[in-house]
Design an enzyme around this catalytic site. Structure first.
Site, PDB file in Angstrom:
ATOM      1  N   ARG A  94       1.152  -5.173  -5.181  1.00  0.00           N
ATOM      2  CA  ARG A  94       1.230  -6.168  -4.033  1.00  0.00           C
ATOM      3  C   ARG A  94       1.555  -7.351  -5.353  1.00  0.00           C
ATOM      4  O   ARG A  94       0.713  -7.648  -5.979  1.00  0.00           O
ATOM      5  CB  ARG A  94       0.298  -6.587  -3.351  1.00  0.00           C
ATOM      6  CG  ARG A  94       0.002  -5.535  -2.422  1.00  0.00           C
ATOM      7  CD  ARG A  94      -0.983  -5.805  -1.211  1.00  0.00           C
ATOM      8  NE  ARG A  94      -0.960  -4.768  -0.212  1.00  0.00           N
ATOM      9  CZ  ARG A  94      -1.892  -3.867  -0.113  1.00  0.00           C
ATOM     10  NH1 ARG A  94      -2.828  -3.522  -0.954  1.00  0.00           N
ATOM     11  NH2 ARG A  94      -1.732  -2.854   0.817  1.00  0.00           N
ATOM     12  N   ASP A 137       5.523  -4.794   6.321  1.00  0.00           N
ATOM     13  CA  ASP A 137       6.307  -6.107   6.798  1.00  0.00           C
ATOM     14  C   ASP A 137       6.407  -6.918   5.605  1.00  0.00           C
ATOM     15  O   ASP A 137       7.077  -7.903   5.208  1.00  0.00           O
ATOM     16  CB  ASP A 137       5.236  -6.791   7.721  1.00  0.00           C
ATOM     17  CG  ASP A 137       5.830  -6.503   9.236  1.00  0.00           C
ATOM     18  OD1 ASP A 137       6.893  -6.155   9.370  1.00  0.00           O
ATOM     19  OD2 ASP A 137       4.950  -6.759  10.046  1.00  0.00           O
ATOM     20  N   GLY A 186       0.607  -1.127   0.034  1.00  0.00           N
ATOM     21  CA  GLY A 186      -0.069   0.211  -0.033  1.00  0.00           C
ATOM     22  C   GLY A 186       0.803   1.109  -0.021  1.00  0.00           C
ATOM     23  O   GLY A 186       1.979   1.324   0.590  1.00  0.00           O
ATOM     24  N   ASP A 191      -0.154   2.052   8.466  1.00  0.00           N
ATOM     25  CA  ASP A 191      -0.609   1.189   9.814  1.00  0.00           C
ATOM     26  C   ASP A 191       0.296   1.169  10.976  1.00  0.00           C
ATOM     27  O   ASP A 191      -0.374   0.842  12.278  1.00  0.00           O
ATOM     28  CB  ASP A 191      -0.572  -0.208   9.315  1.00  0.00           C
ATOM     29  CG  ASP A 191      -1.874  -0.269   8.092  1.00  0.00           C
ATOM     30  OD1 ASP A 191      -2.595   0.544   7.965  1.00  0.00           O
ATOM     31  OD2 ASP A 191      -1.506  -1.213   7.255  1.00  0.00           O
ATOM     32  N   ASP A 216       2.378  -0.667  11.861  1.00  0.00           N
ATOM     33  CA  ASP A 216       2.348  -2.097  12.375  1.00  0.00           C
ATOM     34  C   ASP A 216       3.754  -2.941  12.285  1.00  0.00           C
ATOM     35  O   ASP A 216       3.459  -3.956  12.453  1.00  0.00           O
ATOM     36  CB  ASP A 216       1.159  -2.667  11.772  1.00  0.00           C
ATOM     37  CG  ASP A 216       1.448  -2.988  10.097  1.00  0.00           C
ATOM     38  OD1 ASP A 216       2.061  -2.174   9.806  1.00  0.00           O
ATOM     39  OD2 ASP A 216       0.605  -3.624   9.599  1.00  0.00           O
ATOM     40  N   ARG A 234      -5.301  -2.220   8.927  1.00  0.00           N
ATOM     41  CA  ARG A 234      -5.324  -3.673   8.807  1.00  0.00           C
ATOM     42  C   ARG A 234      -5.887  -4.190  10.003  1.00  0.00           C
ATOM     43  O   ARG A 234      -6.485  -3.887  10.495  1.00  0.00           O
ATOM     44  CB  ARG A 234      -3.771  -3.944   8.189  1.00  0.00           C
ATOM     45  CG  ARG A 234      -4.089  -5.434   7.362  1.00  0.00           C
ATOM     46  CD  ARG A 234      -2.876  -5.640   6.943  1.00  0.00           C
ATOM     47  NE  ARG A 234      -2.223  -4.846   5.647  1.00  0.00           N
ATOM     48  CZ  ARG A 234      -2.571  -5.167   4.427  1.00  0.00           C
ATOM     49  NH1 ARG A 234      -3.557  -6.264   4.257  1.00  0.00           N
ATOM     50  NH2 ARG A 234      -2.406  -4.521   3.558  1.00  0.00           N
ATOM     51  N   THR A 289       4.500   2.498   5.758  1.00  0.00           N
ATOM     52  CA  THR A 289       3.014   2.138   5.813  1.00  0.00           C
ATOM     53  C   THR A 289       2.232   2.940   6.749  1.00  0.00           C
ATOM     54  O   THR A 289       2.664   3.358   7.751  1.00  0.00           O
ATOM     55  CB  THR A 289       2.869   0.649   6.268  1.00  0.00           C
ATOM     56  OG1 THR A 289       1.571   0.251   6.625  1.00  0.00           O
ATOM     57  CG2 THR A 289       3.650   0.239   7.636  1.00  0.00           C
TER      58      THR A 289
END
Ligand code: F6P
Length: 328
Positions: free
Chosen positions: A75, A106, A14, A133, A135, A177, A131
């Site tokens: 992706r 990741d 993304g 996120d 995360d 996510r 990202t």
């Protein structure tokens, strides 16, 4: 230690606001040090098609303020396969690429790490965390998160205006996510009544939420804002349930991809620029297979295998603070 002569750079997964600033950092820092840069387009797909552009200093002019990624992103299914990685290794060797700088999350890093391991030390990869996120366990900062939370915050501020006018309950679903960072920051910064995140089951109980909405309404509250993380989902169903059970008009808004676009904030531009330059510095220091990270107030680098094996722990102070701020 052999000198790095040619590097590749790509953006994958993304997109995230600030990716362009990081690409600019990589290109300018490399070219200023006599390193040739190939910009692969559309993430690993472009690498597998050997589609690249020569990046000179001018090729990254006027992009520090632009959202998205000038290199495009994707992706890649093919790169996910061992055969795809083997093909990429051959292409990188043929192009004379000494190291590949990958910007993403990741999944992007895992692919890069597997490729590096598969190459038996021939391919060197450097990951730059990008990202919205937040995360990635081994870093406290990821490119794009700051812009995304500011965009989400502004969105919720607007929704609160109309929600108050109509005396409604509003559920706003934010991205992330499986992680609740965007939800936690958005919820706390907008004074939301509820923040529902995957990391805290307690607050996802719809029956308890309905009870709290009723109580707040009885106390004369003019709006009730619920921030729901994408990892929980079902915002429209929740809205219907709340409306049916309480009689209070309820609307669901899914902020969606608007959180991924837009001009990066000052922080994202600056941190992304530093991380992009740092990726090249690490290569010039002769290091191999590293992730650029931000930890304890410093930009540093960690081994990619070790970095990816870390587990992200959601700080409990977000949950505690959100509870303490409730107007009971
Ligand atoms: O990882 C960034 C992210 O925006 C997530 O928050 C979200 O789950 C996902 O990407 C959406 O991906 P896509 O743009 O492929 O729908």
């Amino acid at each position: 230690m052999s000198r790095v002569k040619t590097i590749g750079v790509l953006t994958s997964g993304g997109d995230a606001p600030g990716m362009n600033a990081a690409v600019r950092g990589v290109v300018r820092c490399a070219v200023n040090n006599g390193i040739r840069v190939l910009g692969f387009e559309r993430g690993y797909n472009g690498l597998l098609d050997n589609e690249y552009r020569e990046m000179d200093k001018r090729s990254v002019s006027d992009i520090v303020d632009r959202g998205g990624t000038i290199l495009f992103t994707a992706r890649s299914k093919e790169f996910g396969e061992v055969e795809g990685k083997k093909k990429a290794i051959e292409i990188l060797k043929k192009d004379g690429v000494d190291a590949l700088v990958v910007l993403g999350g990741d999944g992007t890093f895992k692919g890069a790490m597997d490729m590096a391991n598969l190459s038996g030390g021939e391919i060197n990869v450097i990951g730059v965390p990008a990202t919205i996120d937040l995360d990635i366990a081994c870093t406290e900062y990821t490119i794009g998160f700051d812009t995304a939370i500011n965009t989400a915050m502004e969105g919720v501020d607007r929704i609160r205006d109309t929600s108050t006018s109509h005396e409604r309950c509003s559920i706003v679903e934010v991205m992330g996510r499986n992680a609740g960072y965007i939800a936690a920051y958005t919820g706390i910064s907008t004074g939301a009544e509820e923040i529902i995140i995957p990391e805290n089951n307690e607050y996802g109980d719809i029956n308890k939420i309905i009870t709290r909405v009723r109580i707040a309404n009885k106390k004369g509250k003019k709006h009730y804002i619920i921030i729901n993380a994408e990892g929980i989902g079902h915002s429209s169903d929740m809205a219907k349930m709340i409306e049916t059970m309480t009689g209070i008009e309820t609307r669901a808004t899914i902020l969606g991809h608007l959180q991924r676009g837009g001009s990066p904030t000052c922080k994202d531009r600056v941190y992304a620029s530093i991380m992009g330059c740092k990726a090249v510095e690490v290569l010039m220091d002769g290091k191999k297979n590293r992730l650029i990270v931000y930890k304890n107030g410093e930009f540093t680098d960690v081994d990619i295998n070790e970095g990816l094996s870390e587990k992200k722990v959601f700080p409990q102070y977000f949950i505690k603070t959100a509870e303490e701020l409730e107007s009971k």
